[in-house]
Write a protein that holds these residues in place. Structure first.
Motif, PDB file in Angstrom:
ATOM      1  N   ARG A  11       1.332  -1.174   0.100  1.00  0.00           N
ATOM      2  CA  ARG A  11      -0.143   0.084   0.286  1.00  0.00           C
ATOM      3  C   ARG A  11       1.045   1.116  -0.012  1.00  0.00           C
ATOM      4  O   ARG A  11       1.913   0.847   0.812  1.00  0.00           O
ATOM      5  N   PHE A  49      -5.309   4.537  -2.214  1.00  0.00           N
ATOM      6  CA  PHE A  49      -6.834   4.893  -2.649  1.00  0.00           C
ATOM      7  C   PHE A  49      -7.442   6.446  -2.221  1.00  0.00           C
ATOM      8  O   PHE A  49      -6.926   6.348  -0.981  1.00  0.00           O
ATOM      9  N   ASN A  62     -15.814   5.273   2.682  1.00  0.00           N
ATOM     10  CA  ASN A  62     -15.535   3.655   3.420  1.00  0.00           C
ATOM     11  C   ASN A  62     -15.896   2.477   2.693  1.00  0.00           C
ATOM     12  O   ASN A  62     -14.877   2.142   1.898  1.00  0.00           O
ATOM     13  N   ARG A  65     -13.994   2.511  -1.053  1.00  0.00           N
ATOM     14  CA  ARG A  65     -12.888   2.317  -0.741  1.00  0.00           C
ATOM     15  C   ARG A  65     -12.647   1.338  -0.560  1.00  0.00           C
ATOM     16  O   ARG A  65     -11.496  -0.377  -1.103  1.00  0.00           O
ATOM     17  N   ARG A  66     -13.706  -0.073   0.493  1.00  0.00           N
ATOM     18  CA  ARG A  66     -13.329  -1.120   0.348  1.00  0.00           C
ATOM     19  C   ARG A  66     -14.319  -2.006  -1.148  1.00  0.00           C
ATOM     20  O   ARG A  66     -13.477  -3.408  -1.689  1.00  0.00           O
ATOM     21  N   ARG A  69     -10.603  -1.733  -3.266  1.00  0.00           N
ATOM     22  CA  ARG A  69      -9.767  -2.623  -3.030  1.00  0.00           C
ATOM     23  C   ARG A  69      -9.256  -4.146  -2.906  1.00  0.00           C
ATOM     24  O   ARG A  69      -8.971  -4.324  -3.305  1.00  0.00           O
ATOM     25  N   GLU A  70     -11.169  -4.336  -3.651  1.00  0.00           N
ATOM     26  CA  GLU A  70     -11.679  -6.076  -3.585  1.00  0.00           C
ATOM     27  C   GLU A  70     -11.162  -5.871  -5.222  1.00  0.00           C
ATOM     28  O   GLU A  70     -10.229  -7.186  -5.531  1.00  0.00           O
ATOM     29  N   ALA A  72      -9.014  -4.095  -6.604  1.00  0.00           N
ATOM     30  CA  ALA A  72      -7.620  -4.422  -7.250  1.00  0.00           C
ATOM     31  C   ALA A  72      -7.099  -5.444  -6.846  1.00  0.00           C
ATOM     32  O   ALA A  72      -6.111  -6.175  -7.398  1.00  0.00           O
ATOM     33  N   ARG A  73      -7.390  -6.102  -5.625  1.00  0.00           N
ATOM     34  CA  ARG A  73      -7.204  -7.285  -5.609  1.00  0.00           C
ATOM     35  C   ARG A  73      -7.183  -9.207  -6.188  1.00  0.00           C
ATOM     36  O   ARG A  73      -5.849  -9.487  -6.762  1.00  0.00           O
TER      37      ARG A  73
END
Length: 134
Positions: A11, A49, A62, A65-66, A69-70, A72-73
């Motif tokens: 990150r 992010f 939030n 953002r979650r 993040r998923e 991006a994973r």
């Protein structure tokens, strides 16, 4: 490509890294703006992010953002380049977009960022007569 060959992710945490990515290449899609900077090293892919207050309150930010993040994973291990910093700047569309659409958006943004997308003006060669027909 085997899982061992895929780049790992870290990150972005420092403001200077976010600012450096903001000055680098950009690729916009409906859900977010992707900024990418080549650090010119062989380190891990780093990802940051950003969700501004214009997008919504803390709960909405939030959630977005979650979701980012998923996505991006799922995409970055196969599509991200080692030695690059990426910053995803969310747009309001990211809250309600379907997950497959977000995945497709990130893949398209990475492709554009690394030159596989639209033609840029510096790639177009102009003729000596200014492009006028003979």
């Amino acid at each position: 490509m085997s899982p061992a060959d895929l780049p790992t992710m870290d990150r972005l945490r420092k403001r200077r890294d976010f600012l450096a990515a903001a000055k680098a290449e950009k690729a916009g899609v409906a859900s977010f703006l992707l900024q990418g900077r080549d650090r010119r090293d062989e380190g891990d892919v780093r990802l940051g992010f950003t969700v501004t207050k214009k997008v919504g309150n803390a709960v909405v930010r939030n959630r977005i953002r979650r979701r980012m993040r998923e996505v991006a994973r799922a995409v970055m291990p196969a599509s991200g380049r080692t030695g690059y910093d990426y910053v995803m700047v969310a747009r309001p569309h990211a809250l309600h977009a379907a997950y497959p659409d977000l995945v497709r958006d990130l893949e398209r943004a990475i492709s554009r960022l690394h030159g596989g997308g639209r033609r840029r003006s510096d790639d177009i060669s102009a003729s000596a007569d200014g492009g006028r027909p003979a």
